[in-house]
Write a protein that holds these residues in place. Structure first.
Motif, PDB file in Angstrom:
ATOM      1  N   VAL A 173      53.577  43.478  41.465  1.00 45.07           N
ATOM      2  CA  VAL A 173      53.214  45.362  41.565  1.00 45.07           C
ATOM      3  C   VAL A 173      51.680  44.664  40.007  1.00 45.07           C
ATOM      4  CG1 VAL A 173      54.737  46.550  40.167  1.00 45.07           C
ATOM      5  CG2 VAL A 173      55.367  45.833  41.812  1.00 45.07           C
ATOM      6  N   LEU A 174      52.445  44.229  38.929  1.00 34.18           N
ATOM      7  CA  LEU A 174      51.870  44.243  37.845  1.00 34.18           C
ATOM      8  C   LEU A 174      50.136  43.437  38.540  1.00 34.18           C
ATOM      9  CD1 LEU A 174      50.930  44.366  34.356  1.00 34.18           C
ATOM     10  CD2 LEU A 174      51.449  41.475  35.074  1.00 34.18           C
ATOM     11  N   ARG A 175      50.004  42.701  39.174  1.00 38.72           N
ATOM     12  CA  ARG A 175      48.192  42.001  40.411  1.00 38.72           C
ATOM     13  C   ARG A 175      48.045  43.448  40.691  1.00 38.72           C
ATOM     14  NH1 ARG A 175      45.866  41.285  44.668  1.00 38.72           N
ATOM     15  NH2 ARG A 175      44.620  39.844  44.442  1.00 38.72           N
ATOM     16  N   GLU A 176      48.427  44.469  41.697  1.00 38.40           N
ATOM     17  CA  GLU A 176      47.758  45.480  42.296  1.00 38.40           C
ATOM     18  C   GLU A 176      47.769  46.316  41.311  1.00 38.40           C
ATOM     19  OE1 GLU A 176      50.013  48.641  44.740  1.00 38.40           O
ATOM     20  OE2 GLU A 176      50.914  46.908  45.613  1.00 38.40           O
ATOM     21  N   CYS A 177      48.178  46.607  40.219  1.00 39.62           N
ATOM     22  CA  CYS A 177      48.032  47.522  39.828  1.00 39.62           C
ATOM     23  C   CYS A 177      46.774  47.366  38.708  1.00 39.62           C
ATOM     24  CB  CYS A 177      48.914  48.197  37.693  1.00 39.62           C
ATOM     25  SG  CYS A 177      50.671  49.156  39.428  1.00 39.62           S
ATOM     26  N   LEU A 178      46.814  46.289  37.940  1.00 41.16           N
ATOM     27  CA  LEU A 178      45.562  45.920  37.275  1.00 41.16           C
ATOM     28  C   LEU A 178      44.033  45.592  38.067  1.00 41.16           C
ATOM     29  CD1 LEU A 178      47.150  43.063  35.439  1.00 41.16           C
ATOM     30  CD2 LEU A 178      46.230  45.078  34.123  1.00 41.16           C
ATOM     31  N   ILE A 179      44.020  45.776  39.239  1.00 42.48           N
ATOM     32  CA  ILE A 179      43.268  45.197  40.456  1.00 42.48           C
ATOM     33  C   ILE A 179      42.701  46.056  40.419  1.00 42.48           C
ATOM     34  CG2 ILE A 179      42.376  44.870  42.210  1.00 42.48           C
ATOM     35  CD1 ILE A 179      43.869  42.105  42.023  1.00 42.48           C
ATOM     36  N   ALA A 180      43.246  47.781  40.629  1.00 42.88           N
ATOM     37  CA  ALA A 180      42.941  49.019  41.080  1.00 42.88           C
ATOM     38  C   ALA A 180      42.436  49.876  39.327  1.00 42.88           C
ATOM     39  CB  ALA A 180      44.489  49.644  41.178  1.00 42.88           C
ATOM     40  N   VAL A 181      42.958  49.298  38.443  1.00 41.59           N
ATOM     41  CA  VAL A 181      42.430  49.968  37.237  1.00 41.59           C
ATOM     42  C   VAL A 181      41.038  48.779  37.119  1.00 41.59           C
ATOM     43  CG1 VAL A 181      42.882  49.485  34.234  1.00 41.59           C
ATOM     44  CG2 VAL A 181      44.168  50.157  36.137  1.00 41.59           C
ATOM     45  N   GLY A 182      41.169  48.008  37.197  1.00 46.76           N
ATOM     46  CA  GLY A 182      39.634  47.440  36.832  1.00 46.76           C
ATOM     47  C   GLY A 182      38.693  47.323  37.751  1.00 46.76           C
ATOM     48  N   ARG A 183      39.529  47.916  38.829  1.00 47.39           N
ATOM     49  CA  ARG A 183      38.101  48.572  39.675  1.00 47.39           C
ATOM     50  C   ARG A 183      37.453  49.892  39.064  1.00 47.39           C
ATOM     51  NH1 ARG A 183      41.141  45.975  45.043  1.00 47.39           N
ATOM     52  NH2 ARG A 183      40.041  44.314  45.576  1.00 47.39           N
ATOM     53  N   ARG A 184      38.851  50.624  39.231  1.00 50.88           N
ATOM     54  CA  ARG A 184      38.334  51.933  38.423  1.00 50.88           C
ATOM     55  C   ARG A 184      37.217  51.930  37.621  1.00 50.88           C
ATOM     56  NH1 ARG A 184      43.823  53.372  39.660  1.00 50.88           N
ATOM     57  NH2 ARG A 184      44.380  53.073  37.870  1.00 50.88           N
ATOM     58  N   ILE A 185      37.564  51.090  36.637  1.00 53.01           N
ATOM     59  CA  ILE A 185      36.966  50.803  34.759  1.00 53.01           C
ATOM     60  C   ILE A 185      35.431  51.144  35.520  1.00 53.01           C
ATOM     61  CG2 ILE A 185      36.719  49.279  33.023  1.00 53.01           C
ATOM     62  CD1 ILE A 185      39.673  49.220  33.019  1.00 53.01           C
ATOM     63  N   LEU A 186      35.259  49.739  36.341  1.00 52.29           N
ATOM     64  CA  LEU A 186      33.818  49.129  37.392  1.00 52.29           C
ATOM     65  C   LEU A 186      32.885  49.989  37.389  1.00 52.29           C
ATOM     66  CD1 LEU A 186      35.066  44.963  37.628  1.00 52.29           C
ATOM     67  CD2 LEU A 186      33.902  46.097  35.494  1.00 52.29           C
ATOM     68  N   GLY A 187      33.740  50.777  38.722  1.00 49.87           N
ATOM     69  CA  GLY A 187      33.289  51.754  39.421  1.00 49.87           C
ATOM     70  C   GLY A 187      32.621  50.900  40.646  1.00 49.87           C
ATOM     71  N   ILE A 188      33.879  50.258  41.338  1.00 44.95           N
ATOM     72  CA  ILE A 188      33.475  49.452  42.442  1.00 44.95           C
ATOM     73  C   ILE A 188      34.971  49.760  42.913  1.00 44.95           C
ATOM     74  CG2 ILE A 188      32.395  47.828  41.441  1.00 44.95           C
ATOM     75  CD1 ILE A 188      34.629  45.726  42.179  1.00 44.95           C
ATOM     76  N   ARG A 189      34.594  49.518  45.167  1.00 44.93           N
ATOM     77  CA  ARG A 189      35.605  50.339  45.880  1.00 44.93           C
ATOM     78  C   ARG A 189      36.569  48.989  45.853  1.00 44.93           C
ATOM     79  NH1 ARG A 189      31.587  52.937  49.264  1.00 44.93           N
ATOM     80  NH2 ARG A 189      31.142  54.717  48.112  1.00 44.93           N
ATOM     81  N   GLY A 190      37.676  48.394  46.018  1.00 45.93           N
ATOM     82  CA  GLY A 190      38.379  47.666  47.316  1.00 45.93           C
ATOM     83  C   GLY A 190      37.648  46.596  48.120  1.00 45.93           C
ATOM     84  N   ARG A 191      37.606  46.178  47.776  1.00 42.17           N
ATOM     85  CA  ARG A 191      37.908  45.382  49.638  1.00 42.17           C
ATOM     86  C   ARG A 191      38.546  45.973  50.861  1.00 42.17           C
ATOM     87  NH1 ARG A 191      37.570  39.234  47.517  1.00 42.17           N
ATOM     88  NH2 ARG A 191      35.792  39.243  46.656  1.00 42.17           N
ATOM     89  N   ARG A 192      38.093  45.870  52.171  1.00 37.43           N
ATOM     90  CA  ARG A 192      38.907  46.874  53.259  1.00 37.43           C
ATOM     91  C   ARG A 192      39.650  45.243  53.660  1.00 37.43           C
ATOM     92  NH1 ARG A 192      36.425  51.289  56.355  1.00 37.43           N
ATOM     93  NH2 ARG A 192      34.933  51.644  54.808  1.00 37.43           N
ATOM     94  N   ALA A 193      40.702  45.741  53.896  1.00 31.05           N
ATOM     95  CA  ALA A 193      41.606  44.571  54.542  1.00 31.05           C
ATOM     96  C   ALA A 193      41.453  44.470  56.136  1.00 31.05           C
ATOM     97  CB  ALA A 193      43.464  45.020  54.096  1.00 31.05           C
TER      98      ALA A 193
END
Length: 193
Positions: A173-193
């Motif tokens: 859970v921590l991992r998922e949330c940190l990646i989502a927040v980090g992507r928002r801060i950086l302004g990048i979209r997540g990788r497609r599964a």
């Protein structure tokens, strides 16, 4: 090789690892500067000479404590550098760094909050350079905003993952949330599964 011979040959490795584990625990409790070699020896029930057999200084112990995370960080940086685009490099660095930080929560907290650790690591230019690479790889362009976003994401990841307030959360859970927040801060979209 007999089982006894194998056990004897691994004895020094086990002793060394016990020293590293105890040093890490004491560094976290008393700070790097507040932990002496004698404290480590006393807590393990060994002589200071036994510690000197494995490590010459406290700095050598600190280096051994952080070495596994350093090697993982090198691999993450190599993977991130291999990505074709700035966004791909940033996302790979972010994901790898979050994994590393969540895995080594206590160690990251110690590195980030103990001035004695920071000071000791300054004598290792290779480690200082290595610690600069994640921000460089997470900076999407040459603007001040991109650099500030990268550093904010890094600081946020380290602080959040090691926060005692959040220790009850599952690593996933921590991992998922940190990646989502980090992507928002950086302004990048997540990788497609």
């Amino acid at each position: 090789m007999t089982a006894v011979a194998q056990a004897d040959s691994r004895g020094p490795e086990r002793t060394r690892q016990r020293l590293i584990d105890e040093a890490c625990r004491l560094f976290a409790m008393h700070s790097f500067a507040g932990t002496s070699l004698q404290m480590i020896a006393d807590n393990l029930g060994v002589t200071k000479a036994a510690i000197y057999h494995h490590f010459k200084t406290r700095d050598d112990i600190l280096t051994a404590v952080i070495q596994p995370a350093i090697e993982e960080l090198r691999g993450i940086i190599t993977t991130a550098q291999a990505q074709r685009t700035p966004a791909g490099r940033a996302d790979a660095m972010l994901s790898g760094l979050v994994d590393l930080t969540v895995k080594h929560r206590a160690l990251i907290a110690m590195i980030g909050t103990d001035p004695g650790v920071t000071s000791a690591l300054e004598s290792h230019p290779d480690i200082v350079d290595l610690f600069r690479r994640p921000a460089e790889l997470m900076t999407l362009d040459d603007t001040p905003a991109a650099e500030i976003n990268a550093v904010a994401a890094l600081a946020g990841i380290a602080t959040t993952a090691s926060s005692p307030i959040l220790q009850h959360h599952e690593s996933s859970v921590l991992r998922e949330c940190l990646i989502a927040v980090g992507r928002r801060i950086l302004g990048i979209r997540g990788r497609r599964a």
